[in-house]
Every structure is written in C-alpha cells, then in structure tokens.
Design an enzyme around this catalytic site. Structure first.
Site, short mmCIF file in Angstrom:
data_model
loop_
_atom_site.label_atom_id
_atom_site.label_comp_id
_atom_site.label_asym_id
_atom_site.label_seq_id
_atom_site.Cartn_x
_atom_site.Cartn_y
_atom_site.Cartn_z
N CYS A 83 29.13 46.39 30.80
CA CYS A 83 28.80 46.43 29.27
C CYS A 83 27.57 46.10 29.07
O CYS A 83 27.19 44.74 29.34
CB CYS A 83 29.95 45.67 28.43
SG CYS A 83 29.56 45.74 26.84
N ARG A 86 26.88 42.94 25.64
CA ARG A 86 27.32 41.61 25.64
C ARG A 86 26.75 40.62 24.82
O ARG A 86 27.05 39.37 24.81
CB ARG A 86 27.54 41.32 27.14
CG ARG A 86 28.70 41.95 27.54
CD ARG A 86 28.86 41.65 29.28
NE ARG A 86 27.81 42.21 29.96
CZ ARG A 86 27.41 41.97 31.15
NH1 ARG A 86 27.78 40.85 31.64
NH2 ARG A 86 26.66 42.43 31.76
N TRP A 258 30.79 48.72 18.87
CA TRP A 258 30.39 50.04 18.24
C TRP A 258 29.74 50.94 19.30
O TRP A 258 29.26 50.32 20.48
CB TRP A 258 29.27 49.66 16.98
CG TRP A 258 28.29 48.89 17.38
CD1 TRP A 258 27.31 49.13 18.04
CD2 TRP A 258 28.37 47.39 17.42
NE1 TRP A 258 26.42 47.96 18.20
CE2 TRP A 258 27.03 46.65 17.58
CE3 TRP A 258 29.11 46.42 16.66
CZ2 TRP A 258 26.74 45.55 17.72
CZ3 TRP A 258 28.99 45.09 16.76
CH2 TRP A 258 27.74 44.78 17.05
N GLU A 263 26.55 57.22 24.68
CA GLU A 263 28.00 57.36 25.13
C GLU A 263 28.67 58.61 24.56
O GLU A 263 29.30 59.43 25.09
CB GLU A 263 28.85 56.15 24.38
CG GLU A 263 28.26 54.85 25.10
CD GLU A 263 29.38 54.00 24.52
OE1 GLU A 263 29.04 53.12 23.60
OE2 GLU A 263 30.46 53.50 25.48
N1 ARG Z 1 32.23 55.10 26.73
C1 ARG Z 1 33.53 55.28 25.65
C2 ARG Z 1 33.28 56.35 24.85
O1 ARG Z 1 32.34 57.06 24.75
C3 ARG Z 1 33.57 54.11 24.93
C4 ARG Z 1 33.66 52.58 25.64
C5 ARG Z 1 33.09 51.23 24.84
N2 ARG Z 1 32.10 51.45 24.24
C6 ARG Z 1 31.45 50.65 23.27
N3 ARG Z 1 30.32 50.72 22.56
N4 ARG Z 1 32.08 49.66 22.90
O2 ARG Z 1 34.27 56.48 23.78
#
Ligand code: ARG
Length: 417
Positions: A83, A86, A258, A263
């Site tokens: 992560c 953090r 968030w 992602e």
């Molecule tokens: N990578 C995942 C997604 O695209 C979420 C994982 C957690 N991500 C976060 N920013 N807390 O849905």
C-alpha cells in the site's frame, strides 16, 4: 435478502493461514508486547500476558480488547507492503462489530460503513471488524472482493459486458435472483453484497438505492471522452482480505481508503483483462492506433486526467500518483524516525504511470511480510506472514536468513498434510 439453499464446502478454511499453536502463542504475546510498547505503556503488561497465555492454552483463542483491536488494525495497515497510502495509518477509524453475525445485520452495518466513509465527498478511512475465527467456529464473511463493484456479464461469443473481474460474483448474484437495476445488463451495474453465513449459506444483499456515490468521467478539454459514458465509484472498500492480529484471524473486516487516480484510469479501465478501454479512448481522442505512435501512452494520460478532473469537480477525495509517492516518502521518513523500516513491495508501490518520475521508483524497499497484516489467502500471501522479533533495522542477510527459516518451517508443516 435472497438465500442460497445449497450448502457448499467452505472456501474460507482453505484461505486461512496455517499456524501451529506455538506460533499462535508467539504472535499473540508479541502483539500484546507491541501494543504496550507503542500505546499502553508497561503498566498491566504482565497481567495481560498471563491472561492471554492462559486463555490460549485453555481455549485455543483469546479476545482482543477494543483498544488492542483498533491498534492491531492500524498496524496491519502500516505493515502492508503493497500500500502506497500508509502515511495515514493512524487515522483509520475502527468500527468494532464483533458479535454481529446475521447476514442481514452484517449488510446493514456495512451500508452504514459506506455512508460514513463517503461522507460529503471528503472520504474517511475506516474498517468494520466482525468476529474472528475461533476453534470450531468459522464466522460469517463477505465473499465479494469489494463492497462496491460492477458486474461482469458473460455473453456467448462476445466480450464480457462490464468488469471481467467479477464474472463469477455476477453469476452467483444472478443465481440468487439478482438482476441489474436498469433491467438490461450494462457496463456499470452495481453488484449486491455476497455474504456467507456461519452455516455456509450464501446470500445477496443489494446496495440500497442512492447509497453509492458514482462519478461520471469527463475530461476538461477532450469532450469526446465525456461522451463515452464512463463512470467509476468513489469508494474502494476491500472486503476480500483477512485481517490477522496477534495470532487471530478476522476474515470479515472490510476496509476503505480513497482512490489513487491510476487505480481506476491505468488499471481498472485500461487493463486488457479488465475494461480494456484504451482503443475506445484513443478513438474518442482522435488518435490513430498505429504501432510506434505511443497512442496507448496518450490515451492513458488523458484517461488519468479525466479521472482526477471528474473526482475533483465533484469534490470527492482522490490522490494523483505523484502526490501519493511524495506521501509515501514522508511515511518512510517518519517510520525511520521511529526506528522502524517500512516494508515495501516495489512492484506494488511504484505507480503504473510516470513510474521513474515518481520518487518511490528510486527508493530501496524491503518486501517484509510482518504480522499484524491483511492477506488474501495462504496460497497467495498468507503463509509468508510471520512475526518479526524486534523492530531494529535488519541487514539484508538477516532478512534473507529469516525468510529461509520461515520457509523451512512452513515446508515441514505442509509436508505432514
Ligand atoms: N485497486 C483497487 C481498485 O481499483 C482498490 C484497492 C484499494 N485502494 C485504495 N486506494 N484504498 O478498486
């Protein structure tokens, strides 16, 4: 709520870490010591150690106090090598729902979690924790990978409509009578929550109308992008991971942070195994998909801009990969300041966009796998987890020796099965 009458074999048991009673004891006592070292001070430590030791010997388990549980969940985040976010580990809101076991009540608690974490758009990190595993009891858990996710509709002879990652969940939901809210299947249908009861029955719980905040994606200048009708949800709530604290496994502990823009833009919408949208995006930008023209790079950048722009337009928290990398550097510095070396998995921490322009690309990382932590299953990442005896900065060699020792122990154990 719809319930599946079939009771199938329990997939949870196969995902749990395999640890011996003595390892559990070691992890439990190690965790209690850490809690006292970092939070509670030395008062009461000996009494608590004795209590935990006795309880483990007599019953094979023990109960975390609410304070231990909150600390454990936060430290599990701090320890999670994959992560990048953090820096904020201390701010995790811990909602203690131990004792809630009815699937309907679990679903209601999780809807409440979503509502609270979404807030007015300024997203707050939270985790809701239900019962741990105890001898003779596999508690209920959420089967969905995330609380909020889009369906993937399998169509004979054609591409999956929606998110290919959720094809199986979509099939389970459909078997329980779920249908897309618009009637016809579409690319962005919200799936219901899938919960397994303690008795092994699966049930589907549709997310209440209006609960989930979704963001329509558009680009500040490239109007063609906005016409694609793309969207994504505001809140990533990971529900498929098991939380392990002090030798106890919490298989139902959904948590959220968030989003980092990449992602959604560089992975969920762009990966060929996911929405695979780069050709469509390139066409909307008027780019020709010619080899050697870097059209994918341009499409990726525009899609990233669109995601960041749209979330910001709606006042919903999101972080870009450059800012997230800076925050990770700060996290690493703060940890060093406390005499700890953060565990970091380079292949996960380095963003998929502008990698070498992010400071984390150039940072040396140790992919340590320390408890407390979050894991998917013992086959993927659970069996690598172990206790780190102290928080000194270990040399590379110490680290390797420790890993080998752990692997040998694990091998000896699996050999017997
Ligand atoms: N990578 C995942 C997604 O695209 C979420 C994982 C957690 N991500 C976060 N920013 N807390 O849905």
């Amino acid at each position: 709520m719809r319930v599946d009458s079939k009771v199938e074999s329990d997939p949870l048991r196969r995902r749990l870490r395999r640890i011996s009673a003595s390892e559990r004891m070691e992890e439990a006592l190690g965790f209690i010591r850490q809690f006292h070292r970092e939070v509670a001070g030395s008062r009461g430590l000996e009494v608590r150690l004795k209590e935990v030791r006795q309880s483990l010997r007599r019953t094979g388990t023990y109960e975390h106090t609410p304070e231990e549980l909150a600390f454990g969940a936060r430290v599990a985040w701090r320890n999670h090598a994959r992560c990048i976010g953090r820096l904020h580990w201390r701010s995790l809101e811990v909602i203690d729902r131990r004792g809630t076991r009815e699937p309907d009540a679990i679903a209601t608690a999780l809807f409440e979690h979503i509502r609270w974490a979404q807030g007015d758009g300024r997203i707050r990190s939270a985790i809701t924790i239900f019962d741990p595993v105890s001898p003779g009891d596999l508690p209920p858990f959420v089967e969905s990978r995330q609380l909020i996710q889009y369906a993937g509709h399998l169509r004979p002879g054609a591409r999956v409509l929606g998110d290919p990652q959720t094809v199986e969940s979509t099939r389970h939901a459909a078997a329980l009578g779920w249908r897309p809210s618009g009637g016809e299947p579409s690319r962005f249908d919200l799936l219901p929550l899938l919960i397994r009861s303690a008795a092994g029955q699966r049930s589907a719980h549709p997310l209440p109308e209006g609960l989930v905040r979704e963001i329509h994606l558009e680009h500040a200048t490239e109007t063609g992008l906005g016409r694609l009708g793309l969207r994504w949800y505001a809140l990533p709530v990971v529900s498929g991971m098991i939380l392990t604290i002090g030798g106890l496994e919490y298989p139902c502990a959904p948590f959220n942070g968030w989003y980092m823009g990449t992602e959604i833009a560089s992975r969920n919408l762009a990966d060929e195994r996911r929405y695979d949208l780069l050709p469509e995006v390139a066409a909307a930008l008027g780019l020709e998909a010619v080899d050697g023209s870097l059209w994918r790079d341009h499409a990726l950048t525009a899609l990233n801009e669109a995601v960041l722009h749209s979330f910001q337009r709606e006042g919903v928290s999101i972080v870009d990969h450059h800012a997230a990398s800076e925050q990770y550097m700060e996290f690493a510095r703060t940890e060093e300041g406390h005499g700890r070396t953060p565990a970091g998995d380079w292949t996960w921490i380095v963003p998929p966009q502008a990698s070498s322009a992010c400071p984390v690309f150039h940072l040396d990382m140790q992919p340590r796998t320390e408890v407390p932590n979050y894991y998917w299953s013992r086959a993927v990442d659970g069996d690598d987890l172990c206790l780190w005896r102290d928080h000194e900065d270990h040399s590379k060699w110490w680290f390797r020796a420790h890993r080998i020792r752990h692997r040998v122990r694990r091998w000896l154990r699996t050999k017997g099965e």
